[in-house]
Design a protein around this motif. Structure first.
Motif, PDB file in Angstrom:
ATOM      1  N   LYS A   2      44.193  36.160  46.287  1.00  0.00           N
ATOM      2  CA  LYS A   2      43.190  36.056  45.234  1.00  0.00           C
ATOM      3  C   LYS A   2      41.880  35.561  45.806  1.00  0.00           C
ATOM      4  CE  LYS A   2      46.786  35.071  41.859  1.00  0.00           C
ATOM      5  NZ  LYS A   2      47.340  34.122  40.894  1.00  0.00           N
ATOM      6  N   GLY A   3      40.788  36.139  45.351  1.00  0.00           N
ATOM      7  CA  GLY A   3      39.488  35.744  45.864  1.00  0.00           C
ATOM      8  C   GLY A   3      38.410  36.075  44.879  1.00  0.00           C
ATOM      9  N   GLU A   4      37.526  36.978  45.257  1.00  0.00           N
ATOM     10  CA  GLU A   4      36.408  37.328  44.402  1.00  0.00           C
ATOM     11  C   GLU A   4      36.894  38.041  43.139  1.00  0.00           C
ATOM     12  OE1 GLU A   4      33.650  39.592  46.644  1.00  0.00           O
ATOM     13  OE2 GLU A   4      33.184  37.975  48.047  1.00  0.00           O
ATOM     14  N   THR A   5      36.007  38.088  42.158  1.00  0.00           N
ATOM     15  CA  THR A   5      36.352  38.693  40.868  1.00  0.00           C
ATOM     16  C   THR A   5      36.605  40.188  41.024  1.00  0.00           C
ATOM     17  OG1 THR A   5      35.035  37.056  39.679  1.00  0.00           O
ATOM     18  CG2 THR A   5      35.540  39.108  38.531  1.00  0.00           C
ATOM     19  N   LEU A   6      37.722  40.648  40.482  1.00  0.00           N
ATOM     20  CA  LEU A   6      38.049  42.074  40.471  1.00  0.00           C
ATOM     21  C   LEU A   6      37.469  42.749  39.236  1.00  0.00           C
ATOM     22  CD1 LEU A   6      39.780  44.494  41.587  1.00  0.00           C
ATOM     23  CD2 LEU A   6      41.601  43.676  40.057  1.00  0.00           C
ATOM     24  N   LEU A   7      37.644  42.090  38.080  1.00  0.00           N
ATOM     25  CA  LEU A   7      37.185  42.628  36.800  1.00  0.00           C
ATOM     26  C   LEU A   7      36.407  41.547  36.070  1.00  0.00           C
ATOM     27  CD1 LEU A   7      37.459  44.920  34.537  1.00  0.00           C
ATOM     28  CD2 LEU A   7      39.363  43.531  33.673  1.00  0.00           C
ATOM     29  N   SER A  31      34.396  38.174  26.562  1.00  0.00           N
ATOM     30  CA  SER A  31      34.091  37.891  27.964  1.00  0.00           C
ATOM     31  C   SER A  31      35.291  37.238  28.649  1.00  0.00           C
ATOM     32  CB  SER A  31      32.883  36.953  28.097  1.00  0.00           C
ATOM     33  OG  SER A  31      31.709  37.528  27.554  1.00  0.00           O
ATOM     34  N   PHE A  32      35.616  37.707  29.844  1.00  0.00           N
ATOM     35  CA  PHE A  32      36.615  37.057  30.689  1.00  0.00           C
ATOM     36  C   PHE A  32      36.546  37.691  32.074  1.00  0.00           C
ATOM     37  CE2 PHE A  32      38.861  40.647  28.811  1.00  0.00           C
ATOM     38  CZ  PHE A  32      39.539  41.201  29.890  1.00  0.00           C
ATOM     39  N   ASP A  33      37.097  36.980  33.054  1.00  0.00           N
ATOM     40  CA  ASP A  33      37.153  37.466  34.431  1.00  0.00           C
ATOM     41  C   ASP A  33      38.605  37.562  34.880  1.00  0.00           C
ATOM     42  OD1 ASP A  33      34.398  37.425  34.539  1.00  0.00           O
ATOM     43  OD2 ASP A  33      34.298  35.443  35.472  1.00  0.00           O
ATOM     44  N   LEU A  34      38.837  38.405  35.881  1.00  0.00           N
ATOM     45  CA  LEU A  34      40.166  38.560  36.470  1.00  0.00           C
ATOM     46  C   LEU A  34      40.019  38.736  37.970  1.00  0.00           C
ATOM     47  CD1 LEU A  34      43.193  38.885  35.562  1.00  0.00           C
ATOM     48  CD2 LEU A  34      42.808  41.350  35.714  1.00  0.00           C
ATOM     49  N   ARG A  35      40.793  37.967  38.714  1.00  0.00           N
ATOM     50  CA  ARG A  35      40.752  38.050  40.174  1.00  0.00           C
ATOM     51  C   ARG A  35      41.885  38.936  40.701  1.00  0.00           C
ATOM     52  NH1 ARG A  35      41.230  32.034  41.955  1.00  0.00           N
ATOM     53  NH2 ARG A  35      42.712  32.094  40.224  1.00  0.00           N
ATOM     54  N   ILE A  71      31.430  46.032  31.643  1.00  0.00           N
ATOM     55  CA  ILE A  71      32.775  45.901  32.200  1.00  0.00           C
ATOM     56  C   ILE A  71      32.645  46.241  33.674  1.00  0.00           C
ATOM     57  CG2 ILE A  71      35.170  46.658  32.141  1.00  0.00           C
ATOM     58  CD1 ILE A  71      34.742  47.572  29.272  1.00  0.00           C
ATOM     59  N   THR A  72      32.578  45.217  34.518  1.00  0.00           N
ATOM     60  CA  THR A  72      32.363  45.424  35.950  1.00  0.00           C
ATOM     61  C   THR A  72      33.697  45.376  36.673  1.00  0.00           C
ATOM     62  OG1 THR A  72      30.208  44.352  35.783  1.00  0.00           O
ATOM     63  CG2 THR A  72      31.117  44.644  37.994  1.00  0.00           C
ATOM     64  N   PHE A  73      34.055  46.479  37.323  1.00  0.00           N
ATOM     65  CA  PHE A  73      35.306  46.587  38.066  1.00  0.00           C
ATOM     66  C   PHE A  73      35.002  47.057  39.482  1.00  0.00           C
ATOM     67  CE2 PHE A  73      38.858  49.283  39.535  1.00  0.00           C
ATOM     68  CZ  PHE A  73      39.860  48.329  39.575  1.00  0.00           C
ATOM     69  N   GLU A  74      35.404  46.250  40.452  1.00  0.00           N
ATOM     70  CA  GLU A  74      35.132  46.551  41.864  1.00  0.00           C
ATOM     71  C   GLU A  74      33.660  46.889  42.085  1.00  0.00           C
ATOM     72  OE1 GLU A  74      38.072  49.567  42.908  1.00  0.00           O
ATOM     73  OE2 GLU A  74      39.447  47.992  43.598  1.00  0.00           O
ATOM     74  N   GLY A  75      32.784  46.124  41.417  1.00  0.00           N
ATOM     75  CA  GLY A  75      31.347  46.261  41.607  1.00  0.00           C
ATOM     76  C   GLY A  75      30.681  47.342  40.781  1.00  0.00           C
ATOM     77  N   GLN A  76      31.440  48.121  39.994  1.00  0.00           N
ATOM     78  CA  GLN A  76      30.865  49.185  39.174  1.00  0.00           C
ATOM     79  C   GLN A  76      30.930  48.810  37.700  1.00  0.00           C
ATOM     80  OE1 GLN A  76      31.892  53.463  40.589  1.00  0.00           O
ATOM     81  NE2 GLN A  76      33.775  52.291  40.858  1.00  0.00           N
ATOM     82  N   ASN A  77      29.877  49.129  36.965  1.00  0.00           N
ATOM     83  CA  ASN A  77      29.898  48.962  35.517  1.00  0.00           C
ATOM     84  C   ASN A  77      30.586  50.180  34.918  1.00  0.00           C
ATOM     85  OD1 ASN A  77      29.502  48.418  32.834  1.00  0.00           O
ATOM     86  ND2 ASN A  77      27.284  48.756  32.855  1.00  0.00           N
ATOM     87  N   LEU A  78      31.805  49.998  34.446  1.00  0.00           N
ATOM     88  CA  LEU A  78      32.588  51.125  33.941  1.00  0.00           C
ATOM     89  C   LEU A  78      31.923  51.795  32.751  1.00  0.00           C
ATOM     90  CD1 LEU A  78      36.242  49.750  34.164  1.00  0.00           C
ATOM     91  CD2 LEU A  78      34.924  51.002  35.886  1.00  0.00           C
ATOM     92  N   LEU A  79      31.176  51.040  31.961  1.00  0.00           N
ATOM     93  CA  LEU A  79      30.535  51.614  30.780  1.00  0.00           C
ATOM     94  C   LEU A  79      29.396  52.562  31.138  1.00  0.00           C
ATOM     95  CD1 LEU A  79      30.410  48.532  28.361  1.00  0.00           C
ATOM     96  CD2 LEU A  79      32.151  50.321  28.536  1.00  0.00           C
TER      97      LEU A  79
END
Length: 328
Positions: A2-7, A31-35, A71-79
């Motif tokens: 576990k490290g930087e934010t994934l989602l 709002s929430f984060d997931l590693r 919704i940022t996932f792996e550095g991309q805004n999914l929206l």
């Protein structure tokens, strides 16, 4: 692991548009984060917005819906992704297990073809190689006689077997994030336990993050490190699972815990939360839970409850401040 934010879900809003100018806000400032490698439970009564949140992350909202926030996932805004770009993420980097495998699986394809299909399209494997991998996956999710079962159709399998196929499909590409939308709801207790064991083993083996959507607090306690509690499209409480379940801050969370079925003496009644979750088109003023809350005050019907951030990653949305108030 576990490290930087994934989602990172940041102030996500989703609205559904009906006939004329009718609009209902169904997710509000979520709002929430997931590693990487983290397991997060999302709980709440039916109609609280849990499944819609999962569909928003997957980019599977209905055409009548509009969304805001990020919704940022792996550095991309999914929206902000196009349909083609989202197709390369969905199933490949984000997998999903649906609540009812009987409707999620294609009735016109064998289960072997359905497990192999993603490997062909996303990994460029030949159908022969993909089928060999599909057999390994079906065996891994404990489907007996995988070679024969791969040639059958979903309607020829039990509910538990179909759910195992759904898990195999979702995990075939080893996604970084798996979303499980109430995957054991339609199963009996014994099969439910078996499916949870399989899911827990595979997640730990592959090191993926998990979002587990459920109304069953016991299941979430078993499989999730952190949890968020939702009501009427908003996050009401967040924190480490054991901390939330043993020392809940929010009146709604406390009400949910009181309503968990327990062994009762003869003549005792089960505890229940009075009323029902309000319809999104008719949310009350102030706190959406105020009409049902045993701890309500007059101002609960007038004041929009703030988000209270607390130490150790905990938080609650309520006018009863157990700590210090911050913006969110």
């Amino acid at each position: 692991m576990k490290g930087e934010t994934l989602l990172a879900v940041d102030r996500l809003t989703v609205s559904l548009h009906g006939s004329g100018n009718a609009t209902s806000s169904v997710l509000r400032d979520v709002s929430f984060d997931l590693r990487p490698g983290e397991t997060l439970g999302i709980v709440g009564e039916s109609g609280s917005g849990k499944s819609l949140l999962a569909l928003a992350i997957m980019g599977l909202l209905p055409t009548t819906a509009s969304s805001g926030g990020r919704i940022t996932f792996e550095g991309q805004n999914l929206l902000a992704l196009s349909d083609d770009e989202m197709c390369r993420v969905r199933g490949n980097r984000i997998g999903m297990i649906f609540q009812e495998p009987g409707t999620a699986l294609n009735p016109s394809m064998t289960v072997g073809d359905q497990v192999a299909e993603g490997l062909v399209w996303h990994r460029g494997m030949s159908w022969r190689a993909a089928h060999a991998e599909a057999l390994r996956l079906l065996d891994r999710v404990r489907i007996a006689d995988a070679g024969r079962r791969a040639r059958t159709y979903p309607h020829e399998m039990s509910g538990g077997q179909r759910q195992r196929v759904g898990i195999a499909i979702a995990l075939a590409l080893e996604p970084a994030l798996l979303i499980a939308d109430e995957p054991t709801t339609a199963l009996d207790v014994t099969v439910q336990a078996e499916v949870l064991d399989i899911l827990d083993e595979l997640i730990r083996e592959q090191g993926m993050a998990l979002i587990f959507v459920s109304h069953d607090l016991g299941v979430v306690a078993r499989i999730c490190e952190r949890m968020i509690v939702m009501y009427a499209g908003r996050v009401m409480e967040e924190g480490a699972t054991q901390a939330v379940l043993t020392d809940p801050f929010n009146p709604y969370t406390r009400s949910l815990l009181r309503a968990v079925p327990r062994r009762l003496e003869r003549g005792q009644r089960l505890a229940a939360i009075p009323g029902a979750v309000p319809r999104f088109a008719h949310l009350p003023r102030g706190c959406a839970f105020s009409d049902r809350c045993p701890e309500r005050e007059a101002r609960c019907h007038e004041v929009d409850p703030p988000w209270i951030s607390l130490p150790e990653g905990r938080g609650s949305r309520c006018i009863h401040d157990p700590g210090r108030e911050t913006s969110r």
